[in-house]
Design a protein around this motif. Sequence first.
Motif, short mmCIF file in Angstrom:
data_model
loop_
_atom_site.label_atom_id
_atom_site.label_comp_id
_atom_site.label_asym_id
_atom_site.label_seq_id
_atom_site.Cartn_x
_atom_site.Cartn_y
_atom_site.Cartn_z
N GLY A 78 0.95 -1.15 -0.10
CA GLY A 78 0.08 0.17 0.15
C GLY A 78 0.88 1.18 0.02
O GLY A 78 0.66 2.21 -0.63
N ARG A 79 1.91 1.29 0.95
CA ARG A 79 2.76 2.50 0.89
C ARG A 79 3.68 2.58 -0.55
O ARG A 79 3.80 3.76 -1.09
CB ARG A 79 4.00 2.12 1.87
N LEU A 83 3.22 5.93 -3.14
CA LEU A 83 4.52 6.36 -3.48
C LEU A 83 4.63 6.60 -5.02
O LEU A 83 4.99 7.70 -5.65
CB LEU A 83 5.56 5.79 -3.02
N ARG A 84 4.31 5.57 -5.62
CA ARG A 84 4.19 5.58 -7.03
C ARG A 84 3.24 6.52 -7.73
O ARG A 84 3.52 7.23 -8.51
CB ARG A 84 3.78 4.19 -7.77
N ARG A 85 2.09 6.57 -7.03
CA ARG A 85 0.98 7.69 -7.50
C ARG A 85 1.51 9.08 -7.21
O ARG A 85 1.44 9.97 -8.17
CB ARG A 85 -0.44 7.31 -6.64
N LYS A 87 4.56 10.16 -7.19
CA LYS A 87 5.77 10.38 -8.18
C LYS A 87 5.06 10.69 -9.51
O LYS A 87 5.46 11.55 -10.17
CB LYS A 87 6.56 9.06 -8.45
N PHE A 88 4.16 9.92 -9.85
CA PHE A 88 3.45 10.15 -11.15
C PHE A 88 2.64 11.67 -11.23
O PHE A 88 3.08 12.40 -12.20
CB PHE A 88 2.45 9.22 -11.47
N LEU A 89 2.19 11.90 -10.12
CA LEU A 89 1.46 13.27 -10.12
C LEU A 89 2.43 14.37 -10.02
O LEU A 89 2.17 15.46 -10.54
CB LEU A 89 0.54 13.26 -8.91
N ALA A 90 3.50 14.40 -9.35
CA ALA A 90 4.51 15.33 -9.26
C ALA A 90 5.19 15.49 -10.56
O ALA A 90 5.58 16.65 -10.98
CB ALA A 90 5.72 14.69 -8.20
N GLU A 91 5.37 14.38 -11.33
CA GLU A 91 6.02 14.45 -12.90
C GLU A 91 4.77 15.37 -13.43
O GLU A 91 5.16 16.11 -14.42
CB GLU A 91 6.36 13.24 -13.26
N LEU A 92 3.59 14.82 -13.63
CA LEU A 92 2.64 15.23 -14.47
C LEU A 92 2.34 16.62 -14.32
O LEU A 92 2.22 17.51 -15.19
CB LEU A 92 1.38 14.64 -14.25
N SER A 120 6.03 16.58 -4.64
CA SER A 120 7.69 16.32 -4.60
C SER A 120 7.91 16.19 -3.12
O SER A 120 8.97 15.69 -2.61
CB SER A 120 8.54 17.39 -5.29
N ILE A 121 7.38 17.13 -2.30
CA ILE A 121 7.92 17.02 -0.75
C ILE A 121 7.59 15.91 0.02
O ILE A 121 8.39 15.36 0.61
CB ILE A 121 7.36 18.29 -0.15
#
Length: 369
Positions: A78-79, A83-85, A87-92, A120-121
């Motif tokens: 779950g963690r 985290l993947r979500r 990271k994806f949203l930070a890049e998007l 990102s934070i």
Amino acid sequence: MQTQQLVPLALPRGQKLFCELCRGPATLRCGSCAVTYYCDVEHQSADWVSIHEKICQLLIPLRTTLPFYNSEEERKHGREQKLRREKFLAELTQAVAQNFLLEGKHEDAIPAALHSLKFSISVHSSNAVELVPAYLILAEAGLGLGHLAQAEEYLSQAQWIILKNSHCSNAIQSDFHRNLGLLHAAKGNFEDSLYHLANDIYFSSCAFGTNHMAASGGYFHMANVFFRQNRMDIADSLYSEVTNIWHHHFSHFIGLQYHTLMTPAELDMLAEEEETTEEVLDAKQRAEAKQMLSAILEIREQSPRPQLAQIAKVLHTLAMFHYLILDVPKAHELVMKLLQVMKKLPKYEPSESLHQLVKLLKSKPIYAK
């Protein structure tokens, strides 16, 4: 276009929710995701136009209560998924904010950049070097809007992180010094501006090589500072340096396409290199090349004593640029203008790349872009 429903908040006593953009007390909630809050309709509308429409539903699993896990393995999964979500949203969100800047939509870039900073934070911590691009986007948006104090605050945050991270890349430091140079230029601190723009050129050269197109922005903005100081000889030489950088870069790819045209038997071998036009002229580079070269051409043409050879060089460079981005009519128009200028220059010898460009243009129909 999808519209957003807003729901007034009726919070239990003592519970506080905060606006997505300004962190002020929230009075409204997005009726679609039900996990995003705003202080007023203006901030809701700004966020929606900038980024929220794209990520509305993606925020739900991040902002709702995590399910109960039966094992440590499930909790770990779950963690990792969260985290993947993030990271994806930070890049998007960073990519969306950067695209708004390229389009000159500084106001629209800010909410997306704020989201990128928050994600990102969450992923990297508040002092990680990965936060710097978001701070620089926010600073550039502030500069574009004339909000110098706000831009300076974001640049201070970026500087603090850079000083604490010895492994910060040359490319990031180049972007940082460019923005700081532009801030000082906007404030009229020309010597400080030139210092930081020189650092921009140094770090971009370290990152990409001497005379790479990444350094052209530093030269261009330095030239603008000297232009504002009426130090025309220095400004003129720097504008020429910018033109030469792009001219060399475009000539290389015009040559590749020309040889593909002239030797069709080698088409398959060269196809891969021909397809790299998109890579070497990404959206940011296209915007920068067009902005800089168009501005230099205007300065050259409006000079009290126009230097025709310099005008011809910029016209040629712009013509190659428009051909490479597949704007054939504009490239043809610029070549015709270039040929008219060259008639007034009896000693001006057409370069090989100009011959190649003319033949490439003759091989393609003129069409509306």
